[in-house]
Design an enzyme around this catalytic site. Sequence first.
Site, PDB file in Angstrom:
ATOM      1  N   LYS A 104       0.657  -1.178   0.031  1.00  0.00           N
ATOM      2  CA  LYS A 104       0.036  -0.070  -0.265  1.00  0.00           C
ATOM      3  C   LYS A 104       0.881   1.377   0.142  1.00  0.00           C
ATOM      4  O   LYS A 104       0.300   2.394  -0.515  1.00  0.00           O
ATOM      5  CB  LYS A 104      -1.040  -0.077   1.006  1.00  0.00           C
ATOM      6  CG  LYS A 104      -1.781  -1.247   0.875  1.00  0.00           C
ATOM      7  CD  LYS A 104      -3.177  -1.036   1.725  1.00  0.00           C
ATOM      8  CE  LYS A 104      -4.174  -2.076   1.035  1.00  0.00           C
ATOM      9  NZ  LYS A 104      -3.691  -3.587   1.272  1.00  0.00           N
TER      10      LYS A 104
HETATM   11  C1  LIG Z   1      -4.074  -4.534   0.298  1.00  0.00           C
HETATM   12  C2  LIG Z   1      -3.126  -5.888   0.396  1.00  0.00           C
HETATM   13  C3  LIG Z   1      -3.364  -6.931  -0.666  1.00  0.00           C
HETATM   14  C4  LIG Z   1      -4.676  -7.031  -1.692  1.00  0.00           C
HETATM   15  O1  LIG Z   1      -4.551  -5.891  -2.667  1.00  0.00           O
HETATM   16  P1  LIG Z   1      -5.813  -5.242  -3.375  1.00  0.00           P
HETATM   17  O2  LIG Z   1      -5.285  -4.444  -4.054  1.00  0.00           O
HETATM   18  O3  LIG Z   1      -6.818  -4.763  -2.030  1.00  0.00           O
HETATM   19  O4  LIG Z   1      -6.508  -6.631  -4.022  1.00  0.00           O
HETATM   20  C5  LIG Z   1      -2.724  -7.859  -0.741  1.00  0.00           C
HETATM   21  N1  LIG Z   1      -1.618  -8.293   0.047  1.00  0.00           N
HETATM   22  C6  LIG Z   1      -1.177  -7.224   0.786  1.00  0.00           C
HETATM   23  C7  LIG Z   1       0.079  -7.220   2.014  1.00  0.00           C
HETATM   24  C8  LIG Z   1      -2.009  -5.991   1.129  1.00  0.00           C
HETATM   25  O5  LIG Z   1      -1.577  -5.125   2.184  1.00  0.00           O
END
Ligand SMILES: *Cc1c(COP(=O)(O)O)cnc(C)c1O
Length: 496
Positions: free
Chosen positions: A112
């Site tokens: 993120k």
């Molecule tokens: C948010 C997240 C995901 C999922 O990603 P999306 O864009 O919501 O599909 C996968 N792995 C981690 C570690 C995340 O923080």
Amino acid sequence: MDLFYTSTRDDSVRVKASQAVLQGLSAEGGLFVPEEIPALDRGLEELAGMTYQEIAFEVMKLFLTDFTREELLHCIEKAYDSKFDTPEIVPVREADGVSYLELFHGPTIAFKDMALSILPHLMTTAAGKNQVQDEIVILTATSGDTGKAALAGFAKVPGTRIVVFYPKDGVSPIQEKQMVTQKGKNTFVVGIRGNFDDAQSGVKEIFGDAVLKAEMKAAGFRFSSANSINIGRLVPQIVYYVYACARLYKKGALKEGGTVNAVVPTGNFGNILAAYYAKRMGLPLGRLICASNENRVLYDFFRTGCYDRNREFILTSSPSMDILISSNLERLIYEIGGRDSGKAAALMKRLSEEGSYEITPDMQEKLGDFYGNYASEEETAAAIRRIYEKTGYVLDPHTAVAEGVYEKYRAETGDEKVTVIASTASPFKFTGSVMKGLGQECGAADDFELADRLSGLSGTEIPGAVREIRNAEVLHHRVVEVKDMKTAVKEFLGLA
Ligand SMILES: *Cc1c(COP(=O)(O)O)cnc(C)c1O
């Protein structure tokens, strides 16, 4: 030429990129989508010679057309700097014949950061362009990961403040420590006595409070949201797929005319949607492999054409993918429905009223770019162990879900094409599950002790993000009842 954004639920909406970034969500509840997906105007040969930041500019200039060159360069420079623990920003690591795209070298060691480190700068720039004088107040409820990434992104950014609510007893000790040690006078972290849903509902209520909104306006504040449906989060995520292909081309692994499969551990469908946009821009991506954990709504959707959230919510070792409503899927529904906002709006209405919807056979036919599958908890743990024993490389549980699904994909299709796996978190963020996957006894060891042991096993240093919070001072002590959330916000803003 300006690229405009319309809404998935109302095609009379037409706004500029900066307005879409500021607004987040369209007024009638739809998601902003570009009127057309722009084509990449640089070839692989050229891209292969560029840095991450340069590629970010090449991608973002095509989507955020009302930002000037200087504005974009400024945002990129502020975002992808020494906050990342490597100048490459996104290293590509080879293990067992696959390339792992390490998206976890930012301040919170999870993917993120890729978007949340630039969103604050896009927002403040967008505010300036739209004569918004108000200070932007980001309000977020978090179940753990997003809160810290948003705090790290917005901390000390002039013209912004951020308030994060988290369930006091509902996050891991490391996650709590990450948040309550956050520095920056414009940050405010509050525990609530309730669960994540309570925090979420509380935030929604504050957003919808017209009286508060008027008070805020009078005092020079306006609320905004940093959640993953903002196009200011989506566009920066396209960048690393372009970067991955450029790296593979430079190494000779991707040849002119060849394609690269991408495996993406998926929750809210934001990351994999960015891969889909990248492919539509002309990037030579092959199959987009959507990996789910035991909350396999998307696997069922790709298999049957029916999206159904009416099922048990399962807590897994990959908590950031424990999601039953994948919000960003709406943008794909809109595309495969022939960009028909009436159709998309009707399906989303069914989702909110009945918890399910079914797409038509001709929409289903347009899903050929995708392959969906899931990995069980056992398969996830087995993937961590298998890759470690074979190569010494340690995967976090989210990335291990992707690895588990990729194994199934190869067995099923025999497709051995060049493949990248989006590696979304550092194993040091989920030491308990990782050590279990590796077959290690954890006993009563806390997460920091486990990090020491994992460092020994993997031969990698403990990331700065974990080292720093170990002895960091707790700066946020506030815990409130759900009913007092609004008062807490007002106090922080000096309105109480
Ligand atoms: C948010 C997240 C995901 C999922 O990603 P999306 O864009 O919501 O599909 C996968 N792995 C981690 C570690 C995340 O923080």
